[in-house]
Design a protein around this motif. Structure first.
Motif, short mmCIF file in Angstrom:
data_model
loop_
_atom_site.label_atom_id
_atom_site.label_comp_id
_atom_site.label_asym_id
_atom_site.label_seq_id
_atom_site.Cartn_x
_atom_site.Cartn_y
_atom_site.Cartn_z
N HIS A 80 0.86 -1.33 0.25
CA HIS A 80 -0.21 -0.71 0.39
C HIS A 80 0.63 1.29 -0.08
O HIS A 80 1.83 1.81 0.93
N TYR A 81 0.87 1.99 -0.56
CA TYR A 81 1.63 3.09 -1.20
C TYR A 81 0.55 4.57 0.03
O TYR A 81 -0.43 4.84 -0.80
N TYR A 82 1.48 4.96 0.47
CA TYR A 82 1.25 6.43 0.66
C TYR A 82 1.80 7.47 0.89
O TYR A 82 2.82 7.79 1.03
N LEU A 83 1.29 9.08 1.10
CA LEU A 83 2.22 9.67 1.45
C LEU A 83 2.86 10.18 2.49
O LEU A 83 2.20 10.21 3.22
N LEU A 96 9.24 11.31 -0.10
CA LEU A 96 8.05 12.08 -0.86
C LEU A 96 6.89 10.17 0.03
O LEU A 96 6.12 10.50 -0.03
N VAL A 97 7.33 9.15 -0.32
CA VAL A 97 6.60 8.66 -0.43
C VAL A 97 6.65 7.18 0.32
O VAL A 97 8.08 6.50 0.39
N GLU A 98 5.87 6.56 1.16
CA GLU A 98 6.30 5.27 2.06
C GLU A 98 5.37 3.84 1.61
O GLU A 98 4.37 4.51 0.81
N VAL A 99 5.96 2.69 2.41
CA VAL A 99 4.60 1.50 1.46
C VAL A 99 4.84 0.84 2.90
O VAL A 99 5.68 0.77 3.72
N GLN A 100 4.07 0.25 2.60
CA GLN A 100 3.66 -0.96 3.28
C GLN A 100 3.11 -1.79 3.42
O GLN A 100 2.26 -1.65 1.99
N PRO A 101 3.56 -3.64 3.92
CA PRO A 101 3.05 -4.40 3.37
C PRO A 101 1.96 -4.58 3.62
O PRO A 101 0.42 -4.24 4.45
N ILE A 102 0.72 -5.08 2.62
CA ILE A 102 -0.29 -5.13 2.78
C ILE A 102 -0.85 -7.04 3.26
O ILE A 102 -0.55 -7.75 2.99
N ALA A 105 -5.07 1.44 -6.29
CA ALA A 105 -6.02 2.35 -6.05
C ALA A 105 -4.81 3.06 -5.42
O ALA A 105 -4.47 4.86 -5.80
N SER A 106 -4.15 2.58 -4.16
CA SER A 106 -3.54 3.66 -3.37
C SER A 106 -2.31 4.31 -4.16
O SER A 106 -1.89 4.94 -4.20
N LYS A 107 -1.60 3.46 -5.16
CA LYS A 107 -0.10 3.44 -5.81
C LYS A 107 -0.91 5.22 -6.62
O LYS A 107 -0.62 6.19 -6.99
N ALA A 108 -2.01 4.57 -7.46
CA ALA A 108 -2.91 6.10 -8.24
C ALA A 108 -3.32 6.63 -7.57
O ALA A 108 -3.31 8.64 -8.06
N SER A 109 -3.51 6.97 -5.95
CA SER A 109 -3.95 7.76 -6.00
C SER A 109 -2.91 8.93 -4.63
O SER A 109 -3.08 9.93 -5.03
N VAL A 110 -1.37 8.37 -4.68
CA VAL A 110 -0.30 8.88 -4.33
C VAL A 110 0.09 9.49 -5.92
O VAL A 110 0.61 11.24 -5.60
#
Length: 457
Positions: free
Chosen positions: A354-357, A380-386, A442-447
Motif C-alpha cells: 500500500h502506497y501513501y504520502l 515523499l512516498v512510503e509503502v506498507q505491506p498489505i 488504487a493507493s499508487k494511483a492516489s499518491v
C-alpha cells in the motif's frame, strides 16, 4: 414518522465474533488458556521489539490484533452452504477464494466468508473458513446414499435465524435490538451438541471412510471446530503450549520464520476427545474441536505465490517425519531463495504493498513526478505491506488431518470443481488476489495523482 436506525454490518459482525468466542471458551476451556498464552506472547514481543510495535501502529494492525480471529465450519449440502452465504451477508462477510482440499486428500472444497473493504477489515476482520462436504467423492454408493438421507433430515438453522436473515434482506439491515436477537439465533447453528443423530455403527462406517465425513454427517449442525487468535510469534506459542497443558501439532504449517513474514503460518493444539451419546443410547467418543493459532504476513502476487508454492513443495519433500525444530531449519534453508526484505519483494513484484504520502510528500505536492521508485527514494512516498487476509489450502488440510487423526486419501486428489461449488453457494466467489492488486493499484494511483496536483476520485 420515526425513521428506523439500522446497525452497520461491521457492528453486527463484531458482536457475533465476540459472542462466538465467549461460547467457544465456555465449550472448550482450553481455548481460553490459548487466548491467554497468545496475549502474553504478543505483549512480550511488542515490548521487546518497539520497531515492530511502531510499524503495526502505522499499519493500523495493532488495534485489531486482539480481535483477529477466524473460525472454521463444515457443512454437508448445497442448501446449507447457500443459506450460510445469506447468514454471513448480514454481518458483511462475503465468499472470497476457492480452496480445493481434495488435493491434500480431504473430501471438501471451501471458501472464506470475510469482510472485503479496507474499512470493514480494520473494524473487525473476523472470517469463517467454510467447507462443503463432497459426497460425490465417497467411493461407497451405500455410504453416499446413507449420508444424503441423514443430511436431508436436518435443518441447521433456527426459525429465528431464518426470520432475521429474511428481515435483513427486505429492510436492508437490522436494528440494534434485532441484531442482538440475530446473533443469539445464529450462534445455535455453530453450537456443539453431544448427541449424535446416528447410531454407533453408522458413525463408525462413515469414520472408516474418512473422519471428516463422520464429523459433518453425524451431528445436528456444523459445530464450530476451531477459533484462531493471531500471534506475533507463533514459534514461541508453539514452544510454550505443552507448558500450558496443551498438545501442539507436530509442525507449524506454512512458510518458515522470517524477518518479513509472508502469507500465513498456522499451528494448533490437538483436538479433544469428547464423549458422545449415539442413537440407541450407545456411548462413544469423537474428536473434532481444537484451538488454532495464526501468524499473518504480507499478501503475495501471483509471481510470489508461484515461488512460494515451488519452495513449499521442495521443503515438504525434505521434512517428512521431522520434529518442528528440524522442520523449521530445513524450511529456512529452502526459503533462502525467497527475498526476506520488503523492498526486495516490492521491486521484484513478489508481494502487494500500500502506497501513501509521507509528511514530506504532503508538503511537496507539486513535484510532478510519476516515478514511484524515485518518489520513495526522495522520502515523499512510503509503502506498507498489505496483510494477507486469506488461507492456504495445504496448511488448512494439514490442520484438518492432524486434528481428525486421519491421513491422506489419494482417491480424493485432483478433483477441483469451482463451478460446482459456486452453483451450490448460489454466487461466485471473489478472487482474493484481485482484491490485493486493486488495493495496491488504487493507493499508487492516489499518491501519483496527489503529487501531480490532481484530484483523484
Amino acid at each position: 414518522m420515526t425513521q428506523t436506525t439500522l446497525l452497520p454490518t461491521d457492528d453486527i459482525r463484531d458482536r457475533f465474533s465476540k459472542a462466538m468466542s465467549a461460547m467457544y471458551q465456555a465449550e472448550v476451556p482450553q481455548y481460553g488458556t490459548l487466548l491467554e498464552l497468545v496475549d502474553s506472547v504478543n505483549q512480550e514481543t511488542l515490548s521487546q521489539q518497539p520497531e515492530l510495535q511502531h510499524r503495526l501502529e502505522a499499519q493500523g494492525e495493532l488495534a485489531r490484533l486482539s480481535v483477529e480471529r477466524h473460525g472454521a465450519i463444515r457443512v454437508g449440502t448445497a442448501s446449507e452452504l447457500s443459506m450460510l452465504r445469506r447468514l454471513f451477508a448480514v454481518m458483511g462477510m462475503y465468499p472470497v477464494g476457492y480452496y480445493d482440499l481434495s488435493e491434500a486428500g480431504v473430501p471438501v472444497h471451501s471458501t472464506a466468508f470475510r469482510p472485503i473493504e479496507d474499512e470493514a477489515l480494520a473494524r473487525n476482520p473476523f472470517r469463517i473458513f467454510t467447507s462443503l462436504l463432497r459426497l460425490e467423492l465417497i467411493e461407497s454408493e451405500t455410504l453416499r446414499q446413507r449420508s444424503e438421507e441423514i443430511l436431508a433430515k436436518r435443518d441447521i438453522f433456527t426459525p429465528g435465524a431464518r426470520k432475521f436473515i429474511e428481515r435483513h434482506e427486505t429492510q436492508d439491515g437490522l436494528t440494534s435490538e434485532e441484531a442482538d436477537q440475530f446473533v443469539k439465533e445464529a450462534l445455535e447453528t455453530f453450537r456443539w451438541h453431544q448427541d449424535a443423530t446416528v447410531d454407533l455403527d453408522t458413525y463408525h462406517a462413515l469414520q472408516d471412510e474418512h473422519r471428516l465425513i463422520a464429523d459433518v454427517v453425524c451431528f445436528r449442525g456444523p459445530h464450530i471446530n476451531h477459533l484462531t487468535p493471531r500471534t506475533l510469534d507463533i514459534d514461541e506459542v508453539q514452544r510454550r503450549m505443552p507448558e500450558m497443558g496443551m498438545n501442539p501439532k507436530l509442525v507449524i504449517e506454512g512458510p518458515p520464520q522470517r524477518e518479513c513474514p509472508i502469507l500465513l503460518r498456522q499451528t494448533s493444539f490437538k483436538a479433544l476427545e469428547e464423549s458422545i451419546r449415539f442413537a440407541g443410547d450407545a456411548q462413544g467418543t469423537h474428536t473434532a474441536r481444537f484451538g488454532e493459532i495464526e501468524q499473518r504476513g504480507v499478501a503475495l502476487t501471483p509471481k510470489g505465490r508461484a515461488l512460494y508454492d515451488q519452495l513449499l513443495t521442495e521443503g515438504r519433500k525434505q521434512t517428512a517425519g521431522l520434529d518442528n525444530d528440524s522442520h523449521q531449519t530445513v524450511m529456512k534453508n529452502v526459503f533462502a531463495k525467497f527475498p526476506d526484505n520488503d523492498e526486495a519483494m516490492r521491486r521484484e513484484a513478489l508481494a502487494y504493498f500500500h502506497y501513501y504520502l509521507t509528511e514530506k510528500g504532503q508538503a511537496n505536492k507539486d513535484v510532478g513526478s510519476t516515478d514511484i521508485n524515485a518518489l520513495i527514494a526522495q522520502g515523499l512516498v512510503e509503502v506498507q505491506p498489505i496483510t494477507y487476509e486469506d488461507f492456504l489450502p495445504v496448511s488448512a488440510a494439514g490442520i484438518f488431518q492432524s486434528n481428525l487423526g486421519g491421513g491422506q486419501n489419494e482417491a480424493y486428489a485432483g478433483n477441483a470443481n469451482r463451478d460446482a461449488f459456486e452453483e451450490a453457494l448460489g454466487a461466485q466467489v471473489t478472487d482474493e488476489l484481485s482484491l490485493y492488486a486493486e488495493r495496491e493499484r488504487a493507493s499508487k494511483a492516489s499518491v501519483l495523482a496527489s503529487l501531480k496536483g490532481e484530484v483523484h476520485a
